[in-house]
Design an enzyme around this catalytic site. Sequence first.
Site, PDB file in Angstrom:
ATOM      1  N   GLY A  70       0.829  -1.204   0.000  1.00 41.15           N
ATOM      2  CA  GLY A  70       0.000   0.000   0.000  1.00 41.15           C
ATOM      3  C   GLY A  70       0.860   1.248   0.000  1.00 41.15           C
ATOM      4  CD  GLU A  71       3.907   2.602   3.217  1.00 40.98           C
ATOM      5  OE1 GLU A  71       4.854   3.124   2.585  1.00 40.98           O
ATOM      6  OE2 GLU A  71       4.059   1.942   4.248  1.00 40.98           O
TER       7      GLU A  71
END
Length: 340
Positions: free
Chosen positions: A301-302
């Site tokens: 993610g991120e």
Amino acid sequence: MNIENQLQQKIDTKTKPIGALGMLEKLAFKIGTIQSSLSPKLTAPTMIVFAGDHGIANHGVSAYPQEVTHQMVLNFLNGGAAINVFSKQHDIELKIVDAGVNFDFPSNDTLISAKIANGTQSFLEEKAMTAAQFQDSIEKGASIVKEIAQSGTNIIGFGEMGIGNTSSSAIIMSYLCNIPIEDCVGKGTGVEGDQLSNKINILKKTKDFHGTITSPEEVLTTFGGFEMVQMYGAMLEAQRQGMIILVDGFIASTVFLAAYKTNPSIQKNAIFCHLSDESGHLRLLNYLNAEPILKLNMRLGEGTGCALAYPLIKSAVAFLNEMASFESASVSEKSQTEAS
């Protein structure tokens, strides 16, 4: 001749066999189409990471406790996360948004405060948010993108941070794609064995509790996180602004799915950056008829997939703008006659 035909002709007459640059040719065509230009440009690339907490995280669906959300946001603000490293490496401006983290952050110039509440309610017991919170989230997400667009950005990536949001994504995908929850649930932060079975059982109970829901807005209200709904509003606004939309992994793709169900034309602006190792992502991309650029077995993610794909996107634009054509380079093209 329309812009699509002109772009394809420009790509096909570069000094290479037709199709020899593979996906770079598809990317060049897509970006030229989004910008309606034979000489597209990428200006002020920006990554937004929306962060929020989820009430469902208190039911054991994650390998990490809820406080990791705010700890990771502090890590983003201190420049220590993977997305910081990759954004810095590729000259992408990074913006962090507190959409609804269960923590009161000190004032910070690099943090956009758009907090709706200190996390959502547990959707095992009630809707994750109220209709008013849903609308507020959409408006805040759209407002953030409007401001970024005014600064000249025409390419924007979307990432997230929120313990529990793979559970939200799995159930949103199950509803919007009309497929069993088991086909949507993955390891998330690393749940396996009995913990993974528990995650699936909880989400099954949730579907039984809430019953039939069809509209993307109601599905997001019932199961989404504030960071997800703000991203939804932000993606829809990015499309209105004519931006290139970089979609990260499973969670961002699920949010994109909701945006697509709301406005199918958003697909024209989207580049899917990588295939997540989260088990539902491939099925979701197939549903969207989307081809990801990278497959690196990542599930972080991120927005990390967006940042890593960006140099290849730059290369696609560079070859379209700078590579010689057969005519300009005085190189003979492939013979038009077949040997008999």
